[in-house]
Design a protein around this motif. Structure first.
Motif: not given
Lengths: 573, 372
Positions: B47-49, B87-88, B164-169, B195-199
């Motif tokens: 979805t984020l991509r 990106f991750q 957009l943040l894809d599991e950055p942590l 911000t949209v964040y994926v985790t």
């Protein structure tokens, strides 16, 4: 033959331009198919035709009937298999032993042996072969003369065992490179687990190490087999005078006879091609199977070295003997021969009359000078064209989902199965008919070389690209860069080590190439290896020795410099 | 404002499985921190991509500030979208310095700022993430935490409309992850960037977000404020994914659920009527283990199987009949293994939801093995 290590998830980085995509891929497929499949199709057609040209197709099975049922054909097959199989085994045994000693034992001077094991990779096959002729010629060979004097017998080079020995010695470095990579990437904890289960070192080797290496070993032997099968130097220089015929030399003879018999030549070439393809299909099976043994993780481990104890110096002696036979002795015999007027065995008089005449002859000889220029031109152009084509093809096959990319990858890999001399046969047949003005020029050689080295380029590029995380490119598009700025500023710089490695490799092997060009050259497109081949036919052995010494020195220096250049760029990743 | 309507996309994961994002719709108000939370393969990254334009959706519409990015016959390529992305893997370009990495988005933009302006903006972005003074450092020489900050600076330097943040942590170690979590939250609140964040980390999602969407098998199964998701999960899956929970099946009676050999007084979700099958959601952090009966409501006797000291509490496993549940006890409590205990289930913190048959992996199994 798709390249390995490609992740399943692919991305359209330049999503809106689908049509441009398809056009580029279609164009690339057309170019590659023209280079690889087209000549093969022409070749097979030619083998079934009694006509005088490509356009004059008259169906016949005469050539295949002759090739497959002739009394001599069984001998040909037996010779080819014995020569290729024997050399593969000899090369594998030597290469693996050295690889194990250097990678997994505490033998002294490991770096030195590593370097020495690689030198024969650089020396052209024709030079290696001629050097060994100086050593193993029945009457005047350095090794045979004293043998004959002392024991009354000699080890003739002009036999199948002689050919196997010389070719095996020359292929050993390839086995060494592949096997040492396998030793290095093997997870040592697998062996440590065996040790922890109370297996002694010998049991560990037998029950864990060797079974794990088996698939790799099988694939290496197959590669060696196919490469030896298509080798031309030893079969031509030693096999022909010794009347030991194999496919490559038989094809060469079919062209040399007058009038040249293209149909027969094409039939022989088709059989050789079939065996080579068979070998590679088998190789593919073996390596696919190998993936289950997840020993190759891509990581370089620091393996535990086996302490040899009192065998340490035995191993050292073994390596020294290898160094002597593979590097020192051939070079010394060439150096000596290059410094005397007429070739004779070393004697006090000879050393008193050392001369540089051969070197001045070589440097003043017009044909040799032309050969040097041609070789350099060919190497430069081939390396550049191969890198240019394969970097784009690899990018398409690895990074996009464009339809046709699988075919593209396959086409770029096809030439790995085409023996150089078979490629030569197809191109002769093709361009002697289709007169577009490249027959007999350097251009036909460029086509041959580029085709031949596409797989090496593709392998290097695909490997390099697969290692570049796709998010590095995606980050660039997400930062607002279009396809070309991304390719230029992110992909290419990151790919530089692979690009450089591929370029250097193709450049060096182009300088050594003989078999792909031997059927294609003319007086205006002589290259170095062919010049040596020609001088041998007129018996100018001392001149050959001088040219060989110069080539070895220049090639080794070149590789050393380029390696250093390449090494510096590696740190970026 | 970001609007996503009925997004659809079929994709293949790295392991070869085929998945699909189906009918995903959500809206992110300006300045909000919105998180897509779910297990791997649930479609959150896809979805984020799609938002980034790195994947081309098969259906649905994506709008940013009313302008269509994707859908309705249009597809704006990634490089033309007003986004910043982390990106991750961070995707820090190893052949560039810190400065070059951050300057890149400015240099490739259509209206490229002057050299001085680029230098100023880069400096500003680096200051924002606390990397000032490291401009000349080659990027590979940064630590993991620094690379993370650099990736963030690079995403922010263009002052995009959407981050957009894809599991950055996920690639940081636990301590650093906690610190970056705080910094990221503060930065987003200060800049007010949408911000949209994926985790897949529920604690991260609760900590950072204004709103969270929980995804399962390509769909959003529940969406709301962190507090709502925790307090009133719509399904066992959400209850299990957001926070810890023991599930106890039972039958709905008036004001509670028949289970654990009695009736558990609890809040009942709307759909539940007496007689229905329900699932009790019991949060371990709400259940109290006592050595003796206190006589309060919702108290059940059981056997203590595990009591492990964790600093501020004892982490307990209690067997009540054939139900095994996790609970907590006071750190000073003197409890011994296999003794009889009473578990207090405060009615305010017990919730019953419809039982859709979904179950997490059982705790019982591991517990039996542990005690043997």
């Amino acid at each position: 033959m798709t390249s390995a290590g490609v992740t399943a998830r692919r991305v359209a980085l330049h999503a809106p331009t689908w049509r441009a995509d398809v056009v580029i891929v279609a164009a690339a497929i057309a170019v590659l198919a023209y280079l690889t499949l087209f000549p093969l199709a022409i070749l097979v057609l030619g083998a079934f035709s009694s006509g005088g040209s490509v356009f004059d197709f008259q169906f016949t099975t005469r050539w295949f009937a002759r090739v497959l049922t002739d009394q001599a054909s069984f001998e040909l097959l037996a010779n080819s298999l014995a020569y290729a199989g024997g050399s593969a085994v000899v090369a594998f045994a030597m290469g693996t032993a050295i690889a194990w000693a250097v990678e997994r034992s505490d033998v002294p001077l490991r770096n030195l042996w590593y370097g020495i094991a690689l030198v024969p990779l650089i020396v052209p096959g024709i030079i290696h072969t001629i050097a060994w002729l100086f050593l193993l010629s029945p009457e005047i060979g350095w090794i045979n003369a004293p043998l004959k004097g002392a024991f009354g017998f000699s080890l003739s080079a002009y036999t199948i065992p002689g050919m196997i020995w010389i070719e095996g010695l020359h292929s050993a470095p390839l086995a060494f490179v592949l096997m040492s990579a396998a030793f290095r990437t093997m997870d040592p904890s697998l062996e440590e687990a065996a040790a922890a289960s109370r297996a002694d070192p010998w049991k560990t080797l037998r029950r864990v190490t060797l079974p794990l290496l088996l698939p790799t070993a099988a694939s290496v032997v197959l590669i060696l087999f196919v490469r030896t099968l298509e080798s031309f130097e030893v079969p031509a220089i030693i096999g022909l005078p010794g009347r030991v015929f194999v496919y490559t030399s038989r094809i060469y003879l079919a062209l040399k006879q007058y009038p040249p018999n293209y149909g027969l030549m094409a039939a022989y070439a088709s059989v050789l091609l079939a065996i080579s393809v068979l070998g590679l299909l088998l190789h593919r099976r073996v390596t696919r199977h190998a993936e289950r043994f997840a020993t190759i993780t891509g990581k370089a481990y620091r393996p535990r070295r086996v302490e040899l104890g009192r065998f340490r110096f035995l191993a050292l002696a073994g390596l020294a003997v290898y160094g002597l036979l593979a590097v020192a002795l051939p070079f010394v015999v060439l150096l000596y021969s290059s410094l005397i007027r007429v070739y004779t065995l070393p004697s006090v008089e000879n050393f008193r009359e050392l001369t540089l005449k051969n070197y001045s002859f070589i440097l003043e000889d017009d044909l040799t000078r032309a050969a040097i220029v041609n070789s350099l031109k060919l190497a430069l152009v081939s390396a550049t064209v191969v890198v240019a084509i394969t970097s784009v093809v690899a990018w398409i096959t690895i990074r996009t989902r464009t339809p046709g990319r699988g075919l593209l990858d396959f086409l770029a890999f096809v030439p790995i199965a085409i023996p150089g001399i078979v490629l030569g046969v197809s191109l002769v047949w093709l361009y002697s008919t289709i007169q577009i003005g490249i027959y007999g020029t350097i251009w036909i050689l460029i086509i041959a070389y580029v085709t031949r080295y596409l797989p090496y380029g593709i392998r290097s590029m695909s490997g390099g690209l697969a290692q570049i995380h796709k998010e590095l490119e995606e980050a660039s598009t997400a930062a607002g860069a279009r396809w070309w700025p991304t390719f230029r500023r992110v992909t290419i710089p990151l790919l530089r080590p692979a690009l450089l490695a591929a370029w250097i490799y193709v450049f060096i092997v182009s300088l050594r190439e003989l078999s792909a060009g031997i059927l294609l050259y003319s007086t205006q497109s002589v290259v170095l290896a062919i010049r040596i081949f020609d001088m041998r036919e007129t018996g100018q052995y001392t001149a050959i020795a001088a040219l060989s010494v110069m080539m070895i020195v220049v090639l080794v220096a070149l590789v050393a410099v380029l390696q250093r250049l390449g090494g510096r760029t590696v740190q970026a990743t | 404002m970001l609007e996503v309507e009925r997004l659809r996309k079929t994709y293949t994961t790295d392991r070869g499985g085929v998945h699909a994002v189906e009918d995903v719709s959500f809206t992110v108000e300006d300045g909000r921190f919105y998180t897509l939370l779910g297990p791997s393969g649930c479609g959150k990254t896809t979805t984020l991509r799609c938002l980034a334009g790195l994947e081309r959706p098969e259906g649905g519409v994506i709008r940013l500030d009313g302008r269509v990015l994707s859908g309705e016959g249009r597809f704006v390529p990634t490089y033309s979208r007003d986004i910043g992305m982390v990106f991750q893997s961070y995707a820090i370009w190893p052949h560039m310095s810190v400065f070059q990495n951050v300057a890149f988005p400015l240099e490739v933009s259509q209206d490229r700022p002057s050299k001085e302006e680029i230098a100023r903006l880069v400096k500003e972005a680096l200051a924002l993430v606390g990397l000032e003074g490291l401009e000349r450092r080659p990027a590979p020489q940064l630590s993991g935490g620094q690379q993370q900050r650099l990736a963030l600076a690079r995403a922010l330097v263009r002052k995009p409309r959407l981050l957009l943040l894809d599991e950055p942590l996920s690639n940081l170690d636990a301590k650093l992850r906690q610190r970056m979590r705080i910094e990221l939250r503060e930065l987003q609140r200060r800049l007010g960037i949408t911000t949209v964040y994926v985790t897949h980390d529920q604690a991260e999602a609760l900590f950072l977000s204004h709103r969270v969407a929980v995804m399962q098998s390509g769909r959003i199964v529940q969406e709301g404020r962190p507090r709502e998701l925790y307090a009133s999960p719509a399904s066992p899956f959400v209850a299990d994914f957001v926070g810890d929970a023991t599930f106890v099946p039972g039958e709905v009676v008036d004001g509670g659920v028949r289970a654990l050999g009695g009736v558990v007084r609890c809040a009942l979700s709307e759909a539940l009527v007496p007689g229905a099958k329900a699932l009790l959601v019991l949060r371990p952090e709400r259940l109290l283990v006592h050595a003796g009966a206190t006589g309060g409501p919702n108290e059940f006797a059981g056997t203590l199987r595990v009591a492990a000291f964790l600093g501020d509490h004892l982490d307990c496993v209690v067997e009540i009949g054939d139900t095994v549940m996790r609970a907590r006890a006071h750190p000073a409590a003197e409890l011994r293994r296999d003794q009889k205990v009473w578990v207090e289930l405060p009615p305010d913190h017990c919730l019953a939801i419809p039982d859709d048959g979904w179950r997490p992996r059982a705790l019982t199994r591991t517990f039996e093995q542990d005690t043997e």
